[in-house]
Design an enzyme around this catalytic site. Sequence first.
Site: not given
Length: 483
Positions: A74, A149, A173
Amino acid sequence: MRLDEYAAHDGTGLARLLAKGEVTPRQLGRCVEEAVAAVNPALNAVIELYPDALEGLPETASAGPFGGIPTLTKDFPIEAGRPAEFGSRLAEGFRAGHDAVYWARLRAGGLVNAGRTTSSEFGVPAATESPLYGATRNPWNPERGVAGSSGGAAAAVASGIVPFAQGSDGGGSIRNPAAFCGLIGLKPSRGRVTGSPNGNAPLLGLATAFMLTRSVRDTAALLDLCHGPDAGDGYEIAPPAGSYLYAITRAPKGLRIALCTRSWSGVEIDPEVAAATRSAAERLASSGHHIEEASPDFDYPAFLHAQKVIWAADAAASMPAMAKRMGRTPEAALGASVYALYRRGLAVSGAQLIAALSAYDRVTRQIGRFLARYDLLLTPTSAILPEPIGTFDPNRAGIDADGVFDDLAPKETFTALFNATGQPAISLPLGRSRDGLPIGVQLVARFGREDLLLAAARQIEEEMESAPGIWGQGRPAVHVGNF
């Protein structure tokens, strides 16, 4: 190796091919490059690949159980020297200063960080539509979103770019992107995956990092590699009794499972989501488990108010340091949602923060007592189906901090609670809408019982392995196997 052959394997399957010499890490790296070229223009899931990492892949399997498999991380600080821009213009150009300890463990187990995926800005919005990189699209229907996210990670795994990808979860997330993209998404117990070399767990204990996967065995093997405290952690969670890979070989019997389809926030649950959750309960009942409709009793408005205070205080504490380092101002560089949260945080007092943490202590005790009566809790993951891109535009003018949390509620009604209370929770791909969109169902276990959570997930998975695709879902519309 053809792309369709590559994408047919989970990480464990690829590792076995590596061990037998039937494929090399270098060849897998070429597959990743080809896969990104094939599907990323339609998805916007991968920000970049790292040429040095791909060129450095060996022609023979490396040490560790995963043998040199390339994966993606990420857009957060994970590996020293790599870009970590948080999907934000404020952090554009920032690089991680050190390795996350859990990532160093995964790397020692044979994973190679080959590139980075998109995130919502600073992980705040539950829509991966960032000011820096734009919207990430759902492989099942590119007109739909991927939640957030860790949305880029989910799209990359679902479309076959990599067998698993790193994500993080501060309110849902990992679990919500997994639900929207038809994947497995585990949020481990607080402290299971150390946040070292910073705190035990980021966001005042609410957040943890882990991986989004296609198979329970990959989830178990990855957790075996990276779990455990680091020297200097302020608290240490009790270690598992054995390996997680062993735990999933022992099918649980006669579990007491609470089924809850009552919205804690008051957000309406999509009927197809509720139906998929009830269908999952029936599946578990057919395996000999005992299902009882029940819900924990807690003060959701007080919990939500505390969440707003904690998230806002964290934003106010972290944004000025990043702004100073990058020579920018929050006012000029932050998107509307994150700026609204930052502004709210500037007004939070120390007394308000302590009161919020006390509210979390109360709800943690209440949830712990509820789960003492059950082995597992079954809920929807998200209350809604994947929404059209732009439905919850995090960068729209005029949004305030309350509006940020209004946007989060349809996705985090059932997930954020367990970031507060620390129990492990997993989203499983157990439903499809009439339009073919994935629906995730969440299982929650008592604190520290990832072994039971994974064993129950594996028991369900075994029934679905004969059908094509991840858990019998078939192949998304945008998938590397189509090329």
